[in-house]
Enzyme design. Sequence first.
Site, PDB file in Angstrom:
ATOM      1  N   GLU A 119       4.508   9.446  13.863  1.00  0.00           N
ATOM      2  CA  GLU A 119       4.565   8.590  12.672  1.00  0.00           C
ATOM      3  C   GLU A 119       4.834   9.494  11.471  1.00  0.00           C
ATOM      4  OE1 GLU A 119       1.209   5.884  12.048  1.00  0.00           O
ATOM      5  OE2 GLU A 119       1.412   6.119   9.878  1.00  0.00           O
ATOM      6  N   HIS A 134      -4.225  18.574   0.377  1.00  0.00           N
ATOM      7  CA  HIS A 134      -5.073  17.514  -0.166  1.00  0.00           C
ATOM      8  C   HIS A 134      -5.744  17.891  -1.481  1.00  0.00           C
ATOM      9  CE1 HIS A 134      -6.198  13.485   0.472  1.00  0.00           C
ATOM     10  NE2 HIS A 134      -6.080  13.525   1.782  1.00  0.00           N
ATOM     11  N   GLU A 156       0.849  -1.192   0.000  1.00  0.00           N
ATOM     12  CA  GLU A 156       0.000   0.000   0.000  1.00  0.00           C
ATOM     13  C   GLU A 156       0.886   1.244   0.000  1.00  0.00           C
ATOM     14  OE1 GLU A 156      -3.472  -0.241   2.074  1.00  0.00           O
ATOM     15  OE2 GLU A 156      -3.898   1.901   1.943  1.00  0.00           O
ATOM     16  N   ASP A 185      -2.980  14.258   6.938  1.00  0.00           N
ATOM     17  CA  ASP A 185      -2.432  13.022   6.388  1.00  0.00           C
ATOM     18  C   ASP A 185      -1.169  13.211   5.577  1.00  0.00           C
ATOM     19  OD1 ASP A 185      -2.151  10.404   5.728  1.00  0.00           O
ATOM     20  OD2 ASP A 185      -3.717  10.372   4.215  1.00  0.00           O
ATOM     21  N   GLU A 232     -10.960   4.456   8.668  1.00  0.00           N
ATOM     22  CA  GLU A 232     -11.082   4.092   7.251  1.00  0.00           C
ATOM     23  C   GLU A 232     -11.615   2.673   7.069  1.00  0.00           C
ATOM     24  OE1 GLU A 232      -7.109   4.977   5.719  1.00  0.00           O
ATOM     25  OE2 GLU A 232      -7.745   7.021   5.296  1.00  0.00           O
ATOM     26  N   TRP A 266     -12.584  13.144   1.511  1.00  0.00           N
ATOM     27  CA  TRP A 266     -11.581  12.643   0.577  1.00  0.00           C
ATOM     28  C   TRP A 266     -11.542  13.501  -0.687  1.00  0.00           C
ATOM     29  CZ3 TRP A 266     -12.738   6.618   0.874  1.00  0.00           C
ATOM     30  CH2 TRP A 266     -12.263   6.141   2.100  1.00  0.00           C
ATOM     31  N   ARG A 290     -11.944  17.380   9.521  1.00  0.00           N
ATOM     32  CA  ARG A 290     -11.198  16.145   9.796  1.00  0.00           C
ATOM     33  C   ARG A 290      -9.975  16.411  10.671  1.00  0.00           C
ATOM     34  NH1 ARG A 290      -8.614  12.487   4.904  1.00  0.00           N
ATOM     35  NH2 ARG A 290      -6.803  11.745   6.049  1.00  0.00           N
ATOM     36  N   ARG A 296      -2.714   3.563  16.839  1.00  0.00           N
ATOM     37  CA  ARG A 296      -2.699   4.765  15.989  1.00  0.00           C
ATOM     38  C   ARG A 296      -3.850   5.728  16.299  1.00  0.00           C
ATOM     39  NH1 ARG A 296      -2.930   3.875  10.281  1.00  0.00           N
ATOM     40  NH2 ARG A 296      -1.180   5.161   9.712  1.00  0.00           N
ATOM     41  N   LYS A 324      -4.381  -0.201  13.765  1.00  0.00           N
ATOM     42  CA  LYS A 324      -5.239   0.816  13.149  1.00  0.00           C
ATOM     43  C   LYS A 324      -6.668   0.370  13.435  1.00  0.00           C
ATOM     44  CE  LYS A 324      -6.470   2.738   8.606  1.00  0.00           C
ATOM     45  NZ  LYS A 324      -6.072   2.884   7.192  1.00  0.00           N
ATOM     46  N   GLU A 366       3.818   9.070  -0.761  1.00  0.00           N
ATOM     47  CA  GLU A 366       2.425   8.990  -1.206  1.00  0.00           C
ATOM     48  C   GLU A 366       1.951  10.302  -1.833  1.00  0.00           C
ATOM     49  OE1 GLU A 366      -0.343   7.885   1.870  1.00  0.00           O
ATOM     50  OE2 GLU A 366      -2.088   8.354   0.637  1.00  0.00           O
TER      51      GLU A 366
HETATM   52  C1  BDP Z   1      -3.398   7.275   4.112  1.00  0.00           C
HETATM   53  C2  BDP Z   1      -3.268   6.325   2.966  1.00  0.00           C
HETATM   54  C3  BDP Z   1      -3.917   5.005   3.204  1.00  0.00           C
HETATM   55  C4  BDP Z   1      -3.487   4.457   4.559  1.00  0.00           C
HETATM   56  C5  BDP Z   1      -3.826   5.470   5.612  1.00  0.00           C
HETATM   57  C6  BDP Z   1      -3.314   5.096   6.995  1.00  0.00           C
HETATM   58  O1  BDP Z   1      -3.840   6.947   1.836  1.00  0.00           O
HETATM   59  O2  BDP Z   1      -3.546   4.141   2.157  1.00  0.00           O
HETATM   60  O3  BDP Z   1      -4.095   3.245   4.827  1.00  0.00           O
HETATM   61  O4  BDP Z   1      -3.218   6.692   5.333  1.00  0.00           O
HETATM   62  O5  BDP Z   1      -2.326   5.692   7.398  1.00  0.00           O
HETATM   63  O6  BDP Z   1      -2.353   8.190   3.977  1.00  0.00           O
HETATM   64  O7  BDP Z   1      -3.876   4.240   7.650  1.00  0.00           O
END
Ligand code: BDP
Length: 703
Positions: A378, A512, A159, A356, A283, A533, A327, A316, A279, A384
Amino acid sequence: MNKSHFIYCLTFGLFASFAVSCAGNAEKPENSNGHNLWFHSLQGEEPFEFVPQEQKTTLNILSNELAQNWKGKEPVIVKYTGRSKLLAKDGFRLYWLHDTVWVQANTPIGAMYGVYDLIRRQETGTLPKVGKDMVEITSVPAYEYRVLNHWDNPNLTVERGFAGKSLWKWKELPDIIRPEYEEYARANASIGINATVLNNVNADPCMLTNEYLQKVKVLADIFRPYGIRVFLSLNFAAPKHLSDLKTSDPLDPRVRQWWKDKAKEIYSLIPDFGGFLVKANSEGQSGPQDYGRTHADGANMLAEAVEPYGGIIMWRAFVYAATSPDRAKQAVEEFVPLDGKFKDNVIIQIKNGPVDFQPREPFSPLFGQMPRTRVMAEFQITQEYLGHSNHLVFIHPTWKECLDADTYMNGPDYSVYYITSGKKPFHNLSAIAGVANIGDSVNWCGHHFAQANWYAYGRLAWNPELTSEQIADEWIKQTFTDNKKFVKEVKEMMLLSRETNVNYEMPLGLHHVFAGAGHYGPGPWEGASRPDWSPKYYHKAAADGIGFDRTDKGTNAVEQYKEPLRSLYNDPATCPDELILWFHHLPWDYKMKSGRTLWNELCYRYQCGIDQTRKNIDTWSKLRPYVDEQRFNDVYVKLVRQAKDAIWWRDAEMLYFQTFSGMEIPAKYTQPQHTLDELQHFRLRISNYETPALDKLPEYTLE
Ligand code: BDP
């Protein structure tokens, strides 16, 4: 190579020593595919020879490193005595006395770090000048756990991985052992990384089956002599998936017992297993809230299961609901009420920013809000949001900016670094995590310069006080050459690259504004299946201006920061330009500190990004004589694409924003090469597991 060495070993109670003396000429062999990482300058005519399997101990590893790599005339004596409080588990002391180099540590692992440090100093020209007086260097890591998080899946996809497939060949394990496993361990050990989470935080429950644990055990055995402990990400619903239980409720005694049994099974295979990364309720991942329980209930249940074995839980704080009006606020809202409720072996893992891993965010306010809880940062090493493995971005300045930030937790001088390292307020457990950028591509990271981010993360985790310049300097000399011109020019390019990336992707605190497809390239017009998103949720461009109002008149996210930051961020006159559109919605003609209007300032910043990426191509071209052909070409092609992407970003963002502002891109700047309509019709089709092929990206020309 003219080389001689001798090794001897004395064991005396807790005291053991190795002495090695090697004299020889270092040649700089070519290694064009980059597989050698920062060991490149050490590479002789022969590849590095690892210690044979049957002799594999930390002491054998370090004596082998010395034998093959120490070029000094003085012998090196390594001693570990277990007596120094200051050095603790991993620290070391180097000293020069009686024409001898001494490496002192309490443990073999500490001594190994000392040896790697010594060799690094040799390769980077930073060995101290030794006269008559004793010279000494003491080094102790800032964090106890210096962790890499791999987002690798059992099906070998990674990922947000842009360097090929997973390094871990689950189908082949435990039978086939690839040499890369040990090379990986050596690379980490050489920069002080001592923990690895092998699988994705979006965890497949299969990772906890006995079949997979047997595979994990093999990796743990390989990593152990290098001081690396293995962790796993877990799926909170694992009891439901892997047993007859119909629930994974953390307060259900059967579920608690299931985790205790699982921990027992794991520790019987891997006695130094580090623990779990989790986690939960994020999500779509399952978590304690599915059962009406809190994050603390979930974390404490797991903490109890690993506690008898010395394991820890990294839980997390990356949580946000689709319905949230902001958010950026949610982690504080969910976690601060739980401050003080987590067990001592739980540590809350917080992304550097509140949203993020954007090229720039303010630090997450959660760092400054949980004095009675262990918290860790973290960071994302994989790019990404930073152009994947197509763009050259040296990320260390981003991480350092976060660690250096003062949270004002209890007044001034409560930096994120102090808090997370357990210095202030005092905590006896400290950790730091980086999401790895490593895959099975030959150069490990996809872009030769992405290796610098892996390297920099390790060095930062050991010592957050090192500057970006020091780290870049070290990395360049070891990875390419110590030629002065090369080092100077490449260092400058690396040090500017973070700000350059911010400029061409999202200047002035925008965030973003990415295309949904793989988060590569711009997509300010895009919608998404959830509002948070969608880029529009963040930039809020409209006729009246642009930016997210997080002031006390907006979502009041500023309130999550302590004074004086709260007031500083709340007022556009005092808010730093770098974050102004993060905290404010401002009219297009707003007068910036530079005297330009907001619109013109945006145009200017994008142009700075475009210009710098263009300049990098010239810089790199001039350096051709100093680099082997393959690495020169690999990097060159990507620098060209990065410069094209910079214009693409600017075109897409500014042409779209222009539909609201009605303002022109000044004629002195690079003019758009595509219409908004063309760009909106361009579709990149990539998954979360790939970096786009260069020829699939929009056509651009560079003057
Ligand atoms: C985001 C990513 C996603 C990850 C998520 C995470 O887009 O793929 O799963 O964070 O950190 O940045 O859990």
